[in-house]
Design a protein around this motif. Structure first.
Motif, PDB file in Angstrom:
ATOM      1  N   ASP A 150      40.875  41.091  31.161  1.00 48.09           N
ATOM      2  CA  ASP A 150      41.969  41.812  31.820  1.00 48.09           C
ATOM      3  C   ASP A 150      42.504  42.906  30.914  1.00 48.09           C
ATOM      4  O   ASP A 150      43.547  42.746  30.284  1.00 48.09           O
ATOM      5  CB  ASP A 150      43.069  40.801  32.174  1.00 48.09           C
TER       6      ASP A 150
ATOM      7  N   SER B 232      47.942  44.972  45.339  1.00 47.00           N
ATOM      8  CA  SER B 232      48.487  43.624  45.214  1.00 47.00           C
ATOM      9  C   SER B 232      49.259  43.253  46.473  1.00 47.00           C
ATOM     10  O   SER B 232      49.960  44.087  47.047  1.00 47.00           O
ATOM     11  CB  SER B 232      49.382  43.519  43.980  1.00 47.00           C
TER      12      SER B 232
ATOM     13  N   HIS C 271      39.849  48.369  38.203  1.00 48.19           N
ATOM     14  CA  HIS C 271      41.197  48.199  37.633  1.00 48.19           C
ATOM     15  C   HIS C 271      41.180  47.284  36.404  1.00 48.19           C
ATOM     16  O   HIS C 271      40.154  47.121  35.784  1.00 48.19           O
ATOM     17  CB  HIS C 271      42.180  47.753  38.717  1.00 48.19           C
TER      18      HIS C 271
ATOM     19  N   THR D 105      42.875  37.827  53.351  1.00 45.31           N
ATOM     20  CA  THR D 105      43.430  37.180  52.159  1.00 45.31           C
ATOM     21  C   THR D 105      43.095  35.698  52.111  1.00 45.31           C
ATOM     22  O   THR D 105      42.832  35.151  51.042  1.00 45.31           O
ATOM     23  CB  THR D 105      44.974  37.351  52.131  1.00 45.31           C
TER      24      THR D 105
ATOM     25  N   ASP E   6      46.806  48.262  34.981  1.00 48.35           N
ATOM     26  CA  ASP E   6      46.535  48.719  36.353  1.00 48.35           C
ATOM     27  C   ASP E   6      46.048  47.534  37.192  1.00 48.35           C
ATOM     28  O   ASP E   6      44.883  47.154  37.106  1.00 48.35           O
ATOM     29  CB  ASP E   6      45.478  49.829  36.312  1.00 48.35           C
ATOM     30  N   PRO E   7      46.947  46.942  37.998  1.00 51.46           N
ATOM     31  CA  PRO E   7      46.538  45.763  38.787  1.00 51.46           C
ATOM     32  C   PRO E   7      45.704  46.121  40.012  1.00 51.46           C
ATOM     33  O   PRO E   7      45.105  45.241  40.620  1.00 51.46           O
ATOM     34  CB  PRO E   7      47.876  45.152  39.206  1.00 51.46           C
TER      35      PRO E   7
ATOM     36  N   ASP F 265      46.072  42.928  51.831  1.00 55.54           N
ATOM     37  CA  ASP F 265      47.322  42.821  52.594  1.00 55.54           C
ATOM     38  C   ASP F 265      47.085  42.433  54.056  1.00 55.54           C
ATOM     39  O   ASP F 265      47.946  42.627  54.909  1.00 55.54           O
ATOM     40  CB  ASP F 265      48.126  44.125  52.502  1.00 55.54           C
TER      41      ASP F 265
ATOM     42  N   MET G 290      48.246  37.961  45.208  1.00 54.68           N
ATOM     43  CA  MET G 290      46.955  38.244  44.582  1.00 54.68           C
ATOM     44  C   MET G 290      46.944  39.661  44.001  1.00 54.68           C
ATOM     45  O   MET G 290      47.612  40.553  44.512  1.00 54.68           O
ATOM     46  CB  MET G 290      45.825  38.139  45.602  1.00 54.68           C
ATOM     47  N   LEU G 291      46.138  39.815  42.929  1.00 51.71           N
ATOM     48  CA  LEU G 291      45.948  41.130  42.322  1.00 51.71           C
ATOM     49  C   LEU G 291      44.484  41.520  42.444  1.00 51.71           C
ATOM     50  O   LEU G 291      43.592  40.720  42.139  1.00 51.71           O
ATOM     51  CB  LEU G 291      46.335  41.102  40.840  1.00 51.71           C
ATOM     52  N   GLU G 292      44.261  42.761  42.840  1.00 45.80           N
ATOM     53  CA  GLU G 292      42.887  43.254  42.993  1.00 45.80           C
ATOM     54  C   GLU G 292      42.091  43.091  41.699  1.00 45.80           C
ATOM     55  O   GLU G 292      40.930  42.685  41.713  1.00 45.80           O
ATOM     56  CB  GLU G 292      42.912  44.726  43.414  1.00 45.80           C
ATOM     57  N   LYS G 293      42.716  43.389  40.546  1.00 44.97           N
ATOM     58  CA  LYS G 293      41.992  43.353  39.266  1.00 44.97           C
ATOM     59  C   LYS G 293      41.432  41.971  38.951  1.00 44.97           C
ATOM     60  O   LYS G 293      40.394  41.846  38.301  1.00 44.97           O
ATOM     61  CB  LYS G 293      42.902  43.828  38.127  1.00 44.97           C
ATOM     62  N   ASP G 294      42.124  40.912  39.395  1.00 48.42           N
ATOM     63  CA  ASP G 294      41.649  39.547  39.146  1.00 48.42           C
ATOM     64  C   ASP G 294      40.448  39.200  40.029  1.00 48.42           C
ATOM     65  O   ASP G 294      39.487  38.574  39.576  1.00 48.42           O
ATOM     66  CB  ASP G 294      42.762  38.522  39.411  1.00 48.42           C
TER      67      ASP G 294
END
Ligand code: ZN
Length: 223
Positions: free
Chosen positions: A53, A17, A9, A154, A13-14, A149, A21-25
């Motif tokens: 990003d 989430s 991602h 997490t 496109d995150p 999630d 938190m965002l998967e891309k980060d």
């Protein structure tokens, strides 16, 4: 030897989430740490499909690795949708006797061992028709690192020390999978012992922590 790491991602496109938190980060942070560890410890070149990003299409990711004639492609993701734990994928068109299947087995064993040391679920070795697995001309594996999630998962994903140790586990897993030559010999030391594997160091540190000890893992040179 050239490895392409693919942080899933990015940009608009995150990915998944939840829980702030965002998967891309997570995927970008993890990929950068893995590269840092790999080039420090092993004779290997490592490239990323994105450095920051931004949007990179699946086609561009694959083309980068194919053009560079990379030896291995590793796509990093975080799961979502109500499950828990770790799983990885190879292309569904590959047989169990393929080279990629054999490499993935080694990769999976190290990572699953690491994750179960944190009491995470090993969801197993899977296959799928994902674009980056199908279109890459080199061996490719896609890893789903815990569920964004899920409360337990997490908590780990938010823990900087866990991410550091996960990056070390990936480094070890990739090195074993591709039989990389070491630059510097390192051990992973905990207060009560020294282990040649982050998997066992993490297990011991976790056991100590569960008993109330403030255990830390530190890298020291092997003799
Ligand atoms: Zn993803």
């Amino acid at each position: 030897m050239l490895i392409y790491l693919d942080p899933g991602h990015g940009g608009s496109d995150p990915g998944a989430s939840a829980n702030g938190m965002l998967e891309k980060d997570i995927t970008l942070k993890l990929a950068k740490k893995i590269r840092e560890n790999l080039v420090e410890k092993y004779e290997v070149n490592v490239a990323l499909t994105r450095e920051d990003d931004k949007d990179v299409s699946l086609k561009d990711r694959v083309e980068m690795a194919n053009k560079a004639e990379a030896n291995f492609f590793l796509s990093l993701h975080v799961n979502a949708g109500g499950g828990e734990g770790y799983e990885d994928y190879i292309y569904s068109g590959l047989s169990a006797l393929s080279k990629t299947a054999a490499l993935r087995e080694i990769l999976h064993s190290v990572l699953a061992n690491f994750y179960t040391g944190y009491r995470c679920v090993d969801r197993g070795m899977k296959k799928a028709g994902y674009y980056v697995l199908k279109e890459t001309i080199m061996s490719a594996v896609l890893c789903e690192n815990l569920f964004i999630d899920n409360a337990y998962d997490t908590k780990l994903l938010k823990d900087e020390v866990f991410i550091e140790n996960l990056a070390r586990a990936y480094t070890e897993a990739i090195a074993m999978t591709l039989n990389l030559d070491k630059k510097v010999k390192l051990l992973y030391a905990v207060q009560v012992g020294a282990y040649s594997s982050i998997v066992y160091a993490s297990r011991m540190a976790n056991e100590l922590k569960s008993k109330g000890y403030d255990a830390i893992i530190k890298e020291i040179p092997a003799q």
